[in-house]
Design an enzyme around this catalytic site. Sequence first.
Site, PDB file in Angstrom:
ATOM      1  N   GLY A   1     -16.112  -2.406  -2.391  1.00 49.37           N
ATOM      2  CA  GLY A   1     -16.141  -2.967  -3.744  1.00 49.37           C
ATOM      3  C   GLY A   1     -15.804  -2.002  -4.864  1.00 49.37           C
ATOM      4  O   GLY A   1     -16.251  -2.188  -5.992  1.00 49.37           O
TER       5      GLY A   1
ATOM      6  N   ASN B   1     -12.932  -1.749  -6.268  1.00 46.27           N
ATOM      7  CA  ASN B   1     -12.131  -2.519  -7.238  1.00 46.27           C
ATOM      8  C   ASN B   1     -13.014  -3.451  -8.063  1.00 46.27           C
ATOM      9  O   ASN B   1     -12.776  -3.644  -9.250  1.00 46.27           O
ATOM     10  CB  ASN B   1     -11.022  -3.295  -6.524  1.00 46.27           C
TER      11      ASN B   1
ATOM     12  N   ASN C   1      -4.608 -11.091  -6.533  1.00 45.18           N
ATOM     13  CA  ASN C   1      -5.023 -10.170  -5.478  1.00 45.18           C
ATOM     14  C   ASN C   1      -4.500  -8.778  -5.804  1.00 45.18           C
ATOM     15  O   ASN C   1      -3.451  -8.639  -6.420  1.00 45.18           O
ATOM     16  CB  ASN C   1      -4.419 -10.629  -4.137  1.00 45.18           C
TER      17      ASN C   1
ATOM     18  N   HIS D   1      -3.147  -5.400  -3.943  1.00 40.08           N
ATOM     19  CA  HIS D   1      -2.670  -4.936  -2.636  1.00 40.08           C
ATOM     20  C   HIS D   1      -2.263  -3.458  -2.759  1.00 40.08           C
ATOM     21  O   HIS D   1      -1.581  -3.084  -3.714  1.00 40.08           O
ATOM     22  CB  HIS D   1      -1.476  -5.776  -2.170  1.00 40.08           C
TER      23      HIS D   1
ATOM     24  N   ASP E   1       0.457 -12.138   0.485  1.00 36.25           N
ATOM     25  CA  ASP E   1       1.057 -11.149  -0.426  1.00 36.25           C
ATOM     26  C   ASP E   1       2.400 -11.609  -0.988  1.00 36.25           C
ATOM     27  O   ASP E   1       3.223 -10.781  -1.415  1.00 36.25           O
ATOM     28  CB  ASP E   1       1.210  -9.771   0.266  1.00 36.25           C
TER      29      ASP E   1
ATOM     30  N   GLU F   1      -4.789   1.236  -8.314  1.00 33.21           N
ATOM     31  CA  GLU F   1      -5.558  -0.014  -8.209  1.00 33.21           C
ATOM     32  C   GLU F   1      -6.601  -0.177  -9.301  1.00 33.21           C
ATOM     33  O   GLU F   1      -6.678  -1.219  -9.955  1.00 33.21           O
ATOM     34  CB  GLU F   1      -6.271  -0.087  -6.848  1.00 33.21           C
TER      35      GLU F   1
HETATM   36  C1  GAR Z   1      -8.332  -1.777  -1.516  1.00 35.97           C
HETATM   37  O1  GAR Z   1      -7.501  -0.688  -1.276  1.00 35.97           O
HETATM   38  C2  GAR Z   1      -7.536  -3.052  -1.618  1.00 35.97           C
HETATM   39  O2  GAR Z   1      -6.303  -2.895  -2.267  1.00 35.97           O
HETATM   40  C3  GAR Z   1      -7.327  -3.377  -0.173  1.00 35.97           C
HETATM   41  O3  GAR Z   1      -8.555  -3.055   0.444  1.00 35.97           O
HETATM   42  C4  GAR Z   1      -9.228  -2.047  -0.306  1.00 35.97           C
HETATM   43  C5  GAR Z   1     -10.598  -2.552  -0.708  1.00 35.97           C
HETATM   44  O4  GAR Z   1     -11.362  -1.543  -1.299  1.00 35.97           O
HETATM   45  N1  GAR Z   1      -6.945  -4.738   0.017  1.00 35.97           N
HETATM   46  C6  GAR Z   1      -6.078  -5.126   0.940  1.00 35.97           C
HETATM   47  O5  GAR Z   1      -5.585  -4.382   1.741  1.00 35.97           O
HETATM   48  C7  GAR Z   1      -5.777  -6.611   0.929  1.00 35.97           C
HETATM   49  N2  GAR Z   1      -4.544  -6.876   1.615  1.00 35.97           N
HETATM   50  P1  GAR Z   1     -12.631  -1.882  -2.196  1.00 35.97           P
HETATM   51  O6  GAR Z   1     -13.538  -2.813  -1.396  1.00 35.97           O
HETATM   52  O7  GAR Z   1     -13.269  -0.547  -2.427  1.00 35.97           O
HETATM   53  O8  GAR Z   1     -12.147  -2.504  -3.483  1.00 35.97           O
END
Ligand code: GAR
Length: 199
Positions: A14, A16, A108, A110, A151, A181
């Site tokens: 989490g 993000n 989303n 990515h 995506d 991100e």
């Molecule tokens: C992030 O890097 C996000 O972009 C990726 O998973 C991670 C989650 O981190 N998402 C994907 O790959 C979706 N296709 P977080 O839980 O610390 O935000």
Amino acid sequence: MSKAEIAVLVSGGGTNLQAIIDAQKSGIIKSGRVKAVISNNPDAYALERARLNGIKTAVCNKKELGDGFEDKLIEILEENNIDFIVLAGFMCILSEKFTSRFKDKIINVHPSLIPSFCGKGFYGLKVHEAALNYGVKVTGATVHYVNEIPDGGKIIMQKAVEIKEGDTPEILQKRVMEEAEWKILPLALEKVCSQLNKD
Ligand code: GAR
């Protein structure tokens, strides 16, 4: 104009989600507010981040719910009068039935520059492994609308990140998060919320 009510869907750490919460506190996000955080994983640390910030949480366990997973998700979103959905490290692919119901209402983040290293099977560290294996010198992150193609929805924002000699998938993941991100997700979210016509 009232603020858009946002649900953030998560599966893991989490960070993000945290970037969104921080941006809400600092005023970068002003056209919306996070009303609920929903996880398919009951052990996601993202749920704890939400609780620490007084945000309502819900668990929608795909393993337990099976075919009823998306119906339950829709029920939670509707109960909370959600206007906008953010997938922030949400590791489930949503069906066309779901994405068409919330057309132009889901974004989303990515961890690559779409259309590179994206689509089914490209998630989390796998994306960075693929970028390093290919040998690209620049990668980055993309925020995009979510449609029925994984995506494949319209791109809202992208930011490039340099790949450095000796990078491992873990090192690269951290740099892409910090430099791209956590910056573009809040900015893109504010942009789309400010465009929502909510009187
Ligand atoms: C992030 O890097 C996000 O972009 C990726 O998973 C991670 C989650 O981190 N998402 C994907 O790959 C979706 N296709 P977080 O839980 O610390 O935000």
